[in-house]
Design an enzyme around this catalytic site. Structure first.
Site, PDB file in Angstrom:
ATOM      1  N   GLY A  63      58.959   8.655 -29.549  1.00  0.00           N
ATOM      2  CA  GLY A  63      57.836   8.868 -30.446  1.00  0.00           C
ATOM      3  C   GLY A  63      58.283   8.895 -31.896  1.00  0.00           C
ATOM      4  N   CYS A  64      57.338   8.701 -32.791  1.00  0.00           N
ATOM      5  CA  CYS A  64      57.673   8.616 -34.216  1.00  0.00           C
ATOM      6  C   CYS A  64      58.186   9.950 -34.760  1.00  0.00           C
ATOM      7  CB  CYS A  64      56.465   8.130 -35.007  1.00  0.00           C
ATOM      8  SG  CYS A  64      54.927   9.024 -34.666  1.00  0.00           S
ATOM      9  N   PHE A  65      57.472  11.047 -34.474  1.00  0.00           N
ATOM     10  CA  PHE A  65      57.946  12.359 -34.923  1.00  0.00           C
ATOM     11  C   PHE A  65      59.286  12.698 -34.281  1.00  0.00           C
ATOM     12  CE2 PHE A  65      53.326  13.451 -35.740  1.00  0.00           C
ATOM     13  CZ  PHE A  65      53.470  13.594 -37.113  1.00  0.00           C
ATOM     14  N   ALA A  66      59.423  12.356 -33.008  1.00  0.00           N
ATOM     15  CA  ALA A  66      60.670  12.659 -32.298  1.00  0.00           C
ATOM     16  C   ALA A  66      61.845  11.912 -32.909  1.00  0.00           C
ATOM     17  CB  ALA A  66      60.524  12.307 -30.821  1.00  0.00           C
ATOM     18  N   THR A  67      61.637  10.655 -33.279  1.00  0.00           N
ATOM     19  CA  THR A  67      62.720   9.864 -33.869  1.00  0.00           C
ATOM     20  C   THR A  67      63.248  10.515 -35.136  1.00  0.00           C
ATOM     21  OG1 THR A  67      61.896   7.780 -32.947  1.00  0.00           O
ATOM     22  CG2 THR A  67      63.298   7.635 -34.892  1.00  0.00           C
TER      23      THR A  67
END
Length: 345
Positions: free
Chosen positions: A148-152
């Site tokens: 995911g974008c936030f996770a990255t």
């Protein structure tokens, strides 16, 4: 390598088209949609005129396997659970941009996504596609679960601290802000212009679906990892994520040591750029690129470290990292087709 894109009309799918159409070694052979079968892609996205002649096709695995070697799934959560097993059984490799195969434990997926999980057989096959930390596994993978974008942004920011046990595991606070394209193409009340413009929304406080994939990686890096405090905000820009991480240092450390730690760990990570001490990035400085820029600060008074990471949520947070992972699967240089200078201003 010949590739197909399923879910080509969403923002993630369109960004994949932009990148893959200009890629020197990947060739798009088909694009697929659930709702716009038979339409030309330029009817929805006129900016693609002169570049593409594709008509959106129905999703037929038998037809796809005759043309493609690899399939990108840019579909909402719950869709690739059904499609991916069929694609893998047909001998295709899959890069999945949804969250359906990120979690090892199916019950955790179901708790956070409120949808039926994939079977453990296929969850075990999936490799979590955080490119900078999973290169070897991705190269061997048939199924890559794109993060995911936030996770990255969060994981790239925190990895050096957690892996080296520098911070107190129960002290992690993450304040994350995203542009509205991260909410997807389908209109929502929060993304409606009068609600978004000149405003700031907090949403899914400590309930965002990227939390479990972050915690899963943290436990893998440090068995003492604890649940994190994680809040997300919607900001009135189209692209970009800024993650600000706060954590308490376990023992005294000089800022030069912390900066050197990040610099050394990411010295061979082309897309991670560590800023000089005291300099922090902004989202505009990575817009349209696959870079993650990281700035580091340390407050000796509170013994807390502050790490700021920025990415373009459509690039490093989605399509860019998906192509980076596809490069690894194809045994290409991971930078191939991704060396775009950020768009500025």
């Amino acid at each position: 390598m010949k590739v197909a894109i399923i879910g080509a009309t969403g923002y993630g799918g369109i960004e994949l088209i932009r990148l893959l159409q200009q890629h020197p070694y990947f060739s798009i052979v088909s694009i697929h949609s659930f709702s716009q079968v038979g339409e030309h892609i330029t009817s929805s996205y006129p900016h693609l005129r002169r570049f593409l002649v594709y008509t959106l096709q129905e999703i037929d695995v038998e037809s796809i396997k005759k043309e493609a070697d690899l399939v990108f799934l840019a579909t909402p959560a719950g869709v690739s659970v059904k499609l991916t097993p069929l694609l893998l059984k047909a001998g295709l490799k899959v890069i999945d941009l949804s969250g359906d195969f990120r979690m090892v434990n199916p019950s955790i997926y179901e708790m956070w996504y409120k949808k039926p999980a994939a079977s453990e057989e296929f969850l075990q096959q999936a490799v979590y596609g955080l490119s900078e930390w999973k290169r070897d596994e991705i190269q061997q993978a048939k199924l890559v679960a794109n993060p995911g974008c936030f996770a990255t942004a969060t994981l790239l920011a925190i990895a050096p601290l957690m892996r080296n046990k520098i911070i107190e595991e129960n002290s992690i606070i993450i304040d994350a802000k995203s542009g509205v394209s991260g909410a997807g193409k389908t209109p929502t009340h929060a993304a409606h212009f009068p609600e978004l413009y000149d405003n700031l929304h907090i949403y899914k406080v400590n309930e965002h679906q990227h939390i479990p994939e972050i915690e899963q990686m943290l436990i893998g890096w440090n068995e003492q990892a604890k649940p994190i405090t994680f809040s997300t905000h919607l900001i009135p820009v189209s692209r970009g994520i800024m993650v600000t991480l706060y954590a308490k240092i376990r023992k005294y450390v000089q800022i030069e040591e912390l900066h050197n730690l990040y610099t050394n760990i990411y010295k061979n990570a082309y897309f991670v750029r560590i800023r000089p001490y005291g300099e922090f990035p902004s989202i505009k400085e990575v817009r349209g690129s696959n870079y993650c820029d990281i700035g580091i600060g340390y407050d000796e008074r509170t013994k807390r470290i502050t790490v700021v990471a920025v990415i373009d949520n459509m690039m490093k947070g989605a399509a860019g990292q998906a192509v980076q992972n596809a490069n690894l699967v194809a045994r290409l240089d991971e930078k191939t087709g991704l060396q775009y200078i950020p768009i500025y201003p």
